[in-house]
Design a protein around this motif. Structure first.
Motif, PDB file in Angstrom:
ATOM      1  N   SER A  13       4.203  -7.615  -2.536  1.00  0.00           N
ATOM      2  CA  SER A  13       4.011  -7.303  -1.133  1.00  0.00           C
ATOM      3  C   SER A  13       2.680  -6.606  -0.917  1.00  0.00           C
ATOM      4  CB  SER A  13       5.152  -6.406  -0.639  1.00  0.00           C
ATOM      5  OG  SER A  13       4.957  -6.042   0.698  1.00  0.00           O
ATOM      6  N   VAL A  14       2.013  -6.904   0.170  1.00  0.00           N
ATOM      7  CA  VAL A  14       0.721  -6.309   0.476  1.00  0.00           C
ATOM      8  C   VAL A  14       0.779  -5.724   1.877  1.00  0.00           C
ATOM      9  CG1 VAL A  14      -1.741  -6.711   0.786  1.00  0.00           C
ATOM     10  CG2 VAL A  14      -0.524  -7.905  -1.032  1.00  0.00           C
ATOM     11  N   VAL A  15       0.361  -4.504   2.016  1.00  0.00           N
ATOM     12  CA  VAL A  15       0.315  -3.858   3.315  1.00  0.00           C
ATOM     13  C   VAL A  15      -1.136  -3.707   3.725  1.00  0.00           C
ATOM     14  CG1 VAL A  15       0.756  -1.724   4.555  1.00  0.00           C
ATOM     15  CG2 VAL A  15       2.474  -2.622   3.009  1.00  0.00           C
ATOM     16  N   GLY A  16      -1.490  -4.153   4.905  1.00  0.00           N
ATOM     17  CA  GLY A  16      -2.806  -3.890   5.469  1.00  0.00           C
ATOM     18  C   GLY A  16      -3.868  -4.884   5.078  1.00  0.00           C
ATOM     19  N   GLY A  17      -4.069  -5.121   3.822  1.00  0.00           N
ATOM     20  CA  GLY A  17      -5.123  -6.028   3.419  1.00  0.00           C
ATOM     21  C   GLY A  17      -5.281  -6.062   1.920  1.00  0.00           C
ATOM     22  N   GLY A  33       0.685  -4.337  -5.966  1.00  0.00           N
ATOM     23  CA  GLY A  33       1.272  -5.186  -4.934  1.00  0.00           C
ATOM     24  C   GLY A  33       1.049  -4.657  -3.539  1.00  0.00           C
ATOM     25  N   TRP A  34       0.927  -3.337  -3.418  1.00  0.00           N
ATOM     26  CA  TRP A  34       0.758  -2.728  -2.114  1.00  0.00           C
ATOM     27  C   TRP A  34      -0.612  -2.064  -2.022  1.00  0.00           C
ATOM     28  CZ3 TRP A  34       5.086  -0.711   1.288  1.00  0.00           C
ATOM     29  CH2 TRP A  34       6.205  -1.555   1.209  1.00  0.00           C
ATOM     30  N   THR A  35      -1.140  -2.013  -0.822  1.00  0.00           N
ATOM     31  CA  THR A  35      -2.414  -1.345  -0.588  1.00  0.00           C
ATOM     32  C   THR A  35      -2.289  -0.424   0.631  1.00  0.00           C
ATOM     33  OG1 THR A  35      -3.273  -3.059   0.892  1.00  0.00           O
ATOM     34  CG2 THR A  35      -3.699  -3.343  -1.469  1.00  0.00           C
ATOM     35  N   PHE A  36      -3.274   0.422   0.777  1.00  0.00           N
ATOM     36  CA  PHE A  36      -3.345   1.256   1.986  1.00  0.00           C
ATOM     37  C   PHE A  36      -4.803   1.381   2.403  1.00  0.00           C
ATOM     38  CE2 PHE A  36      -3.742   4.102  -1.605  1.00  0.00           C
ATOM     39  CZ  PHE A  36      -4.635   5.089  -1.215  1.00  0.00           C
ATOM     40  N   PRO A  37      -5.056   1.593   3.701  1.00  0.00           N
ATOM     41  CA  PRO A  37      -6.433   1.589   4.185  1.00  0.00           C
ATOM     42  C   PRO A  37      -7.140   2.918   3.967  1.00  0.00           C
ATOM     43  CG  PRO A  37      -4.932   1.890   6.018  1.00  0.00           C
ATOM     44  CD  PRO A  37      -4.077   1.682   4.800  1.00  0.00           C
ATOM     45  N   SER A  38      -8.448   2.829   3.770  1.00  0.00           N
ATOM     46  CA  SER A  38      -9.313   3.997   3.798  1.00  0.00           C
ATOM     47  C   SER A  38     -10.116   3.922   5.088  1.00  0.00           C
ATOM     48  CB  SER A  38     -10.244   4.013   2.591  1.00  0.00           C
ATOM     49  OG  SER A  38     -11.150   5.100   2.678  1.00  0.00           O
ATOM     50  N   ILE A  39     -10.135   5.015   5.843  1.00  0.00           N
ATOM     51  CA  ILE A  39     -10.703   5.018   7.188  1.00  0.00           C
ATOM     52  C   ILE A  39     -12.046   5.745   7.217  1.00  0.00           C
ATOM     53  CG2 ILE A  39     -10.294   5.694   9.591  1.00  0.00           C
ATOM     54  CD1 ILE A  39      -8.373   3.549   8.490  1.00  0.00           C
ATOM     55  N   GLY A  48     -12.034  -0.045   3.798  1.00  0.00           N
ATOM     56  CA  GLY A  48     -11.488  -0.977   2.818  1.00  0.00           C
ATOM     57  C   GLY A  48     -10.067  -0.578   2.478  1.00  0.00           C
ATOM     58  N   TYR A  49      -9.518  -1.236   1.459  1.00  0.00           N
ATOM     59  CA  TYR A  49      -8.132  -1.005   1.063  1.00  0.00           C
ATOM     60  C   TYR A  49      -8.063  -0.628  -0.411  1.00  0.00           C
ATOM     61  CZ  TYR A  49      -6.943  -3.131   5.518  1.00  0.00           C
ATOM     62  OH  TYR A  49      -6.838  -3.397   6.863  1.00  0.00           O
ATOM     63  N   ALA A  50      -7.190   0.321  -0.697  1.00  0.00           N
ATOM     64  CA  ALA A  50      -7.010   0.800  -2.066  1.00  0.00           C
ATOM     65  C   ALA A  50      -5.623   0.431  -2.565  1.00  0.00           C
ATOM     66  CB  ALA A  50      -7.180   2.309  -2.117  1.00  0.00           C
ATOM     67  N   PRO A  51      -5.473   0.142  -3.855  1.00  0.00           N
ATOM     68  CA  PRO A  51      -4.141  -0.104  -4.407  1.00  0.00           C
ATOM     69  C   PRO A  51      -3.260   1.140  -4.272  1.00  0.00           C
ATOM     70  CG  PRO A  51      -5.866  -0.804  -5.938  1.00  0.00           C
ATOM     71  CD  PRO A  51      -6.538  -0.012  -4.871  1.00  0.00           C
ATOM     72  N   ASP A  52      -2.021   0.937  -3.903  1.00  0.00           N
ATOM     73  CA  ASP A  52      -1.071   2.037  -3.763  1.00  0.00           C
ATOM     74  C   ASP A  52      -0.217   2.089  -5.025  1.00  0.00           C
ATOM     75  OD1 ASP A  52       0.258   4.142  -2.703  1.00  0.00           O
ATOM     76  OD2 ASP A  52       1.355   3.020  -1.183  1.00  0.00           O
ATOM     77  N   ALA A  53      -0.632   2.930  -5.956  1.00  0.00           N
ATOM     78  CA  ALA A  53       0.014   2.991  -7.266  1.00  0.00           C
ATOM     79  C   ALA A  53       1.455   3.471  -7.158  1.00  0.00           C
ATOM     80  CB  ALA A  53      -0.774   3.911  -8.191  1.00  0.00           C
ATOM     81  N   THR A  54       2.247   3.102  -8.136  1.00  0.00           N
ATOM     82  CA  THR A  54       3.635   3.525  -8.232  1.00  0.00           C
ATOM     83  C   THR A  54       3.795   4.511  -9.382  1.00  0.00           C
ATOM     84  OG1 THR A  54       4.224   1.788  -9.793  1.00  0.00           O
ATOM     85  CG2 THR A  54       4.337   1.237  -7.433  1.00  0.00           C
ATOM     86  N   ALA A  55       4.981   5.076  -9.498  1.00  0.00           N
ATOM     87  CA  ALA A  55       5.276   5.944 -10.637  1.00  0.00           C
ATOM     88  C   ALA A  55       5.175   5.174 -11.951  1.00  0.00           C
ATOM     89  CB  ALA A  55       6.664   6.559 -10.481  1.00  0.00           C
ATOM     90  N   ASP A  56       5.498   3.870 -11.920  1.00  0.00           N
ATOM     91  CA  ASP A  56       5.359   3.048 -13.128  1.00  0.00           C
ATOM     92  C   ASP A  56       3.889   2.913 -13.523  1.00  0.00           C
ATOM     93  OD1 ASP A  56       8.074   2.698 -13.341  1.00  0.00           O
ATOM     94  OD2 ASP A  56       8.092   0.725 -12.365  1.00  0.00           O
ATOM     95  N   ASP A  57       2.999   2.773 -12.525  1.00  0.00           N
ATOM     96  CA  ASP A  57       1.562   2.728 -12.821  1.00  0.00           C
ATOM     97  C   ASP A  57       1.113   4.039 -13.461  1.00  0.00           C
ATOM     98  OD1 ASP A  57       1.077   0.138 -11.732  1.00  0.00           O
ATOM     99  OD2 ASP A  57       1.045   0.991  -9.714  1.00  0.00           O
ATOM    100  N   ALA A  58       1.617   5.146 -12.928  1.00  0.00           N
ATOM    101  CA  ALA A  58       1.264   6.446 -13.501  1.00  0.00           C
ATOM    102  C   ALA A  58       1.748   6.557 -14.943  1.00  0.00           C
ATOM    103  CB  ALA A  58       1.862   7.566 -12.650  1.00  0.00           C
ATOM    104  N   ALA A  59       2.956   6.089 -15.200  1.00  0.00           N
ATOM    105  CA  ALA A  59       3.496   6.130 -16.557  1.00  0.00           C
ATOM    106  C   ALA A  59       2.665   5.275 -17.501  1.00  0.00           C
ATOM    107  CB  ALA A  59       4.950   5.669 -16.558  1.00  0.00           C
ATOM    108  N   ALA A  60       2.219   4.105 -17.025  1.00  0.00           N
ATOM    109  CA  ALA A  60       1.386   3.230 -17.857  1.00  0.00           C
ATOM    110  C   ALA A  60       0.048   3.891 -18.164  1.00  0.00           C
ATOM    111  CB  ALA A  60       1.177   1.894 -17.157  1.00  0.00           C
TER     112      ALA A  60
END
Length: 497
Positions: A13-17, A33-39, A48-60
């Motif tokens: 899933s992708v949010v915003g762009g 899979g998800w992003t969020f905007p930088s204003i 632009g848009y940045a990846p929205d990391a998850t706890a799993d990304d942090a663990a990796a």
């Protein structure tokens, strides 16, 4: 942000762009899979848009940093670390203008400020630690002692503390990232760096530069971006993280300290400030009024060490207020890309609301609004603001505003000025101005803060330790002290016969 009923992010899933920049995990540049905007805070438009990391990304990322620390020679190979820091410095210099443009757009920092503490000066932090690593002693001899009829040689070695979680604030993202990365890498640590959700792209750009141009081995540096709290929580509680280095609000610092206590991690905290500038009765009021006005407008007041309380002799209060108000009216603010602009916007509408709310509450409590106190659109601008008639114990005089708001407080004598300056939960910085150098230094020594400017002196440099007393934090960044925040001391003893 939308989510499914479980609160989990749907895969793909992708949010915003589509992501503009990528995260760095275990040597690979990756999205999410998800992003969020930088204003852009000067226009309100999307940078632009940045990846929205998850706890799993942090663990990796933590797993990669742990592996790189435990199973490679990074922690012990000084020559490799020097070479990589040298290459990092060259890469930053080579890509300086790209980073400058992104800093202006995403942070809202005036172009002039990027030639100082927003970019050019932070780049030299890397140079400083590369050079320091070449000469800083890693062994200290304690000498021999005789005990129970035997001679014993004793010495102390410094070694890397381990895996570092480095979490930065939005206001000076290049400075904050490099002031953590450079000494941690010089010490032999591996790092998971999390950029601020308001300014993720510039920190991600640093991660891309590290991956492409520095030769730093996979897993040694990992860079994440996220807009929620779960990644920060995962990093501060993870058992494989040895050190947490955080810059941000005091409230968040308290939460991090509590979260890290479960595994007794070493914690470095660089937190808020409510610093006082004291004008003694023999100071040059014209020069110091200009200094106070332009200081509060530096990066729109979004600096933890900015002097936000101006303490003036009661008999000269009105004269100083007139001077400062006149100076604030001359501060050029607007488009941060314009070289003539001194003050840019606040970082977000949320922050502008906070600043405006504190000003309005101060006026309702009896303070006088001398100038400013107005929003300016488009973007998130706020006019330079001056308040008088402020109770030294009120919210506006005690709490960090993080906006271009200066309060003037009268005092009766030097002892009273020191008492008011120290009547704060914070102790990060401050300033004293006087025609009498010895008097200024004597007053400065009585102020309980980590840094002091005397008659306009600039303490901020890669070799100068920076940090605070009281609720302004724990530990020191930069200088030799900044390197030793990321080292452990190990004591050895050898029986000689």
């Amino acid at each position: 942000m939308p989510s499914d009923d479980s609160g989990a992010r749907p895969a793909g899933s992708v949010v915003g762009g589509e992501a503009t920049r990528r995260m760095l995990i275990d040597g690979r540049l990756t999205g999410s899979g998800w992003t969020f905007p930088s204003i852009d805070p000067a226009t309100g438009e999307t940078v632009g848009y940045a990846p929205d990391a998850t706890a799993d990304d942090a663990a990796a990322a933590v797993a990669a940093a742990r592996r790189a620390f435990d199973t490679t020679g990074w922690a012990t190979d000084v020559e490799l670390r020097v070479d990589c820091l040298d290459r990092l410095h060259r890469a930053l210099v080579d890509r300086r203008e790209e980073l400058r443009d992104l800093t202006i757009a995403e942070v809202g920092a005036p172009r002039s400020l990027t030639h100082g503490p927003q970019l050019d000066q932070p780049i030299e932090i890397v140079r400083y630690y590369a050079d320091l690593l070449k000469k800083h002693p890693r062994t200290e001899e304690l000498g021999e002692i005789e005990l129970q009829g035997r001679r014993h040689r004793r010495w102390v070695e410094r070694e890397a503390a381990g895996v570092v979680a480095a979490i930065t604030a939005y206001n000076y993202p290049n400075q904050l990232a490099l002031a953590k990365l450079a000494p941690a890498l010089a010490a032999g640590c591996t790092v998971v760096l999390k950029g601020a959700p308001d300014t993720p792209l510039i920190t991600l750009a640093l991660g891309e530069l590290i991956a492409e141009d520095t030769g730093i081995p996979p897993g040694v540096v990992n860079v994440l971006s996220s807009q929620g709290a779960e990644v920060g929580e995962a990093l501060t509680t993870h058992p494989d993280v040895d050190v947490v280095s955080f810059t941000g609000s005091t409230a968040t610092g308290r939460a991090i300290m509590k979260a890290a206590s479960g595994t007794l991690k070493r914690v470095f905290l660089e937190l808020g400030g409510k610093s006082a500038m004291i004008l003694l009765d023999d100071a040059d009021y014209d020069a110091t009024s200009m200094f106070a006005a332009f200081m509060i407008c530096s990066h729109a007041g979004q600096g933890c060490a900015i002097t936000t309380r101006l303490l003036v002799p009661a008999r000269d209060h009105d004269a100083v207020v007139r001077r400062v108000a006149a100076m604030l009216g001359r501060v050029p603010y607007g488009d941060p890309a314009d070289p003539k602009t001194f003050m840019g916007p606040l970082i977000s509408e949320r922050q502008r609301d906070k600043v405006d709310g504190m000003v309005r509450r101060a006026v309702e409590a009896g303070a006088t609004l001398v100038t400013g106190g107005e929003r300016v659109d488009p973007g998130f601008f706020y006019k330079p603001t001056l308040l008088t008639g402020v109770d030294p114990d009120s919210e506006i005089a005690q709490e960090e505003v993080f906006g271009p708001v200066l309060v003037v407080i009268p005092y009766e004598d030097d002892d009273d000025a020191v008492r008011i300056a120290n009547r704060s939960p914070y102790g990060l910085s401050g300033a004293v101005h006087s025609a009498d150098r010895d008097r200024a230094i004597a007053v400065a020594r009585r102020i309980r803060t980590g840094t002091l400017s005397i008659n306009g002196g600039n303490y901020f440099a890669p070799d100068a330790p920076f940090g605070g007393y009281k609720q302004s934090g724990i530990g020191r960044e930069m200088g030799v002290a900044g390197l030793e925040e990321f080292q452990e001391r190990k004591t050895f003893a050898e029986a000689l016969g």
